[in-house]
Design a protein around this motif. Structure first.
Motif, PDB file in Angstrom:
ATOM      1  N   LEU A   1       0.840  -1.200   0.000  1.00 59.30           N
ATOM      2  CA  LEU A   1       0.000   0.000   0.000  1.00 59.30           C
ATOM      3  C   LEU A   1       0.873   1.247   0.000  1.00 59.30           C
ATOM      4  O   LEU A   1       1.784   1.370   0.801  1.00 59.30           O
ATOM      5  CB  LEU A   1      -0.894  -0.006   1.249  1.00 59.30           C
ATOM      6  CG  LEU A   1      -1.786   1.213   1.441  1.00 59.30           C
ATOM      7  CD1 LEU A   1      -2.831   1.279   0.338  1.00 59.30           C
ATOM      8  CD2 LEU A   1      -2.462   1.172   2.808  1.00 59.30           C
ATOM      9  N   ASP A   2       0.621   2.160  -0.924  1.00 59.61           N
ATOM     10  CA  ASP A   2       1.356   3.420  -0.996  1.00 59.61           C
ATOM     11  C   ASP A   2       0.340   4.550  -0.972  1.00 59.61           C
ATOM     12  O   ASP A   2      -0.349   4.813  -1.963  1.00 59.61           O
ATOM     13  CB  ASP A   2       2.204   3.482  -2.269  1.00 59.61           C
ATOM     14  CG  ASP A   2       3.156   4.680  -2.282  1.00 59.61           C
ATOM     15  OD1 ASP A   2       2.811   5.710  -1.655  1.00 59.61           O
ATOM     16  OD2 ASP A   2       4.215   4.584  -2.914  1.00 59.61           O
ATOM     17  N   LEU A   3       0.245   5.216   0.184  1.00 56.28           N
ATOM     18  CA  LEU A   3      -0.748   6.281   0.336  1.00 56.28           C
ATOM     19  C   LEU A   3      -0.466   7.457  -0.589  1.00 56.28           C
ATOM     20  O   LEU A   3      -1.394   8.161  -1.005  1.00 56.28           O
ATOM     21  CB  LEU A   3      -0.785   6.754   1.786  1.00 56.28           C
ATOM     22  CG  LEU A   3      -1.329   5.752   2.806  1.00 56.28           C
ATOM     23  CD1 LEU A   3      -1.303   6.359   4.203  1.00 56.28           C
ATOM     24  CD2 LEU A   3      -2.753   5.336   2.457  1.00 56.28           C
ATOM     25  N   ASN A   4       0.798   7.679  -0.931  1.00 59.75           N
ATOM     26  CA  ASN A   4       1.115   8.784  -1.833  1.00 59.75           C
ATOM     27  C   ASN A   4       0.500   8.560  -3.209  1.00 59.75           C
ATOM     28  O   ASN A   4      -0.006   9.492  -3.844  1.00 59.75           O
ATOM     29  CB  ASN A   4       2.632   8.952  -1.959  1.00 59.75           C
ATOM     30  CG  ASN A   4       3.250   9.534  -0.699  1.00 59.75           C
ATOM     31  OD1 ASN A   4       2.632  10.340  -0.018  1.00 59.75           O
ATOM     32  ND2 ASN A   4       4.467   9.112  -0.390  1.00 59.75           N
ATOM     33  N   LEU A   5       0.553   7.311  -3.683  1.00 57.96           N
ATOM     34  CA  LEU A   5      -0.059   7.015  -4.980  1.00 57.96           C
ATOM     35  C   LEU A   5      -1.564   7.216  -4.926  1.00 57.96           C
ATOM     36  O   LEU A   5      -2.171   7.747  -5.868  1.00 57.96           O
ATOM     37  CB  LEU A   5       0.266   5.580  -5.403  1.00 57.96           C
ATOM     38  CG  LEU A   5       1.733   5.220  -5.630  1.00 57.96           C
ATOM     39  CD1 LEU A   5       1.859   3.792  -6.139  1.00 57.96           C
ATOM     40  CD2 LEU A   5       2.396   6.192  -6.598  1.00 57.96           C
TER      41      LEU A   5
END
Length: 326
Positions: free
Chosen positions: A32-36
């Motif tokens: 999981l990448d919150l920035n993306l």
């Protein structure tokens, strides 16, 4: 006893976990990448890689790369590239619905990067029709200023103002129509009634003709624009016909249109709120009082991604309450 920053970090962690839970199914096994996701949601809301880059403080190539990375991770296309901006693919609608609430909540808990409690909040950028702003909005902003709100007010037409909202130049826009699409949140603000008016001298010359619409063909018309958008709507709604006229005077400012008619230039159609004082004083005369006057609903539109700015909500709620008395 835990301090505020600790609580905020724990809250942010819990919300991040909620986001992961909401999208665990579609991207199981993918880190999981919150920035993306944040970049995706900004593009989804603005409909433009360029506008999203401006809001996020990134370069457009970086935004493009992040979206392509997320698309590879998901194995799905998120946006269809158009000549002007992008259109969400069907899967993007579902993904946005899954993450919008927890991601906005995370922004609220985390707050602006590097902010301090004693740092003044960013100004709220409000835009709308010049006449409504000057006549109804600005006379009532003192309570907001007393609470520390800083306002930056921009007048203009609805279409370009909504484009500015999507691009991040405004936080709230008072629009003369409901914006299309699901990316913008629009709340009904107030209904403005349109009235047909002239100076007392012209009203006396006209008298009480049996066919008012025909009688007005001999009276100079003062209008907002050459294509008579307000007057044509009144004619169609009240008289049931198409108005074919060349205006004697045009001015893209309803206050100026009102001033010309008060001075005896001819007749026009105005929002009632704008000429209520002149009608009460007798400086203008109501030429017609139909049972079903034309009504236009104004909407208050909020820029996506402002959930973490408390003063935006303060201004929004103030306007929704104050509009009851406009």
């Amino acid at each position: 006893m835990r301090d505020r920053n600790t609580n905020g970090s724990e809250d942010a962690g819990q919300i991040a976990g909620q986001i992961a839970g909401r999208i665990a199914g579609p991207i199981a096994g993918v880190p999981l990448d919150l920035n993306l996701l944040r970049t995706f949601l900004t593009v989804y809301r603005t409909g433009s890689f360029t506008a999203a880059a401006r809001l996020l403080g990134l370069s457009q190539p970086t935004v493009t790369t992040q979206i392509r990375t997320l698309e590879r991770q998901l194995g799905r296309e998120l946006f269809e590239r158009r000549a002007r901006g992008v259109t969400p693919a069907p899967y993007a609608d579902d993904l946005a619905a899954r993450i919008v609430q927890p991601l906005d909540a995370l922004a609220t808990v985390a707050g602006p990067a590097g902010s301090a409690e004693d740092t003044p909040a960013e100004p709220v950028h409000l835009a709308g029709p010049a006449e409504l702003l000057s006549r109804c909005v600005l006379p009532g902003v003192a309570p907001l200023v007393d609470k520390g709100v800083r306002l930056r007010v921009t007048p203009g037409l609805t279409e370009p103002l909504l484009e500015g909202l999507r691009a991040g130049r405004h936080d709230l826009v008072i629009a003369t129509f409901r914006p299309r699409g699901r990316a913008l949140t629009a709340l009904p603000l107030n209904d403005e009634e349109f009235v047909l008016v002239a100076s007392p001298a012209w009203a006396e010359r006209l008298g009480a003709p049996e066919h008012l619409a025909a009688a007005l063909h001999g009276v100079p018309l003062v209008a907002y624009a050459e294509d008579l958008p307000i007057v044509r709507r009144y004619w169609r709604h009240v008289f049931g016909g198409r108005l074919v006229r060349q205006p004697a005077v045009t001015m893209p400012d309803l206050n100026a249109v009102k001033a010309a008619v008060v001075g005896g230039t001819g007749f026009t159609v105005l929002p009632r709120y704008l000429c209520a004082a002149e009608l009460a004083s007798g400086a203008l005369v109501l030429l017609h009082d139909p049972d079903d006057p034309p009504i236009n609903t104004a909407f208050l539109v909020q820029r996506p991604g402002t959930a973490g700015h408390p003063h935006v909500a303060l201004v929004r709620d103030h306007l929704l309450h104050a509009a009851r008395d406009w």
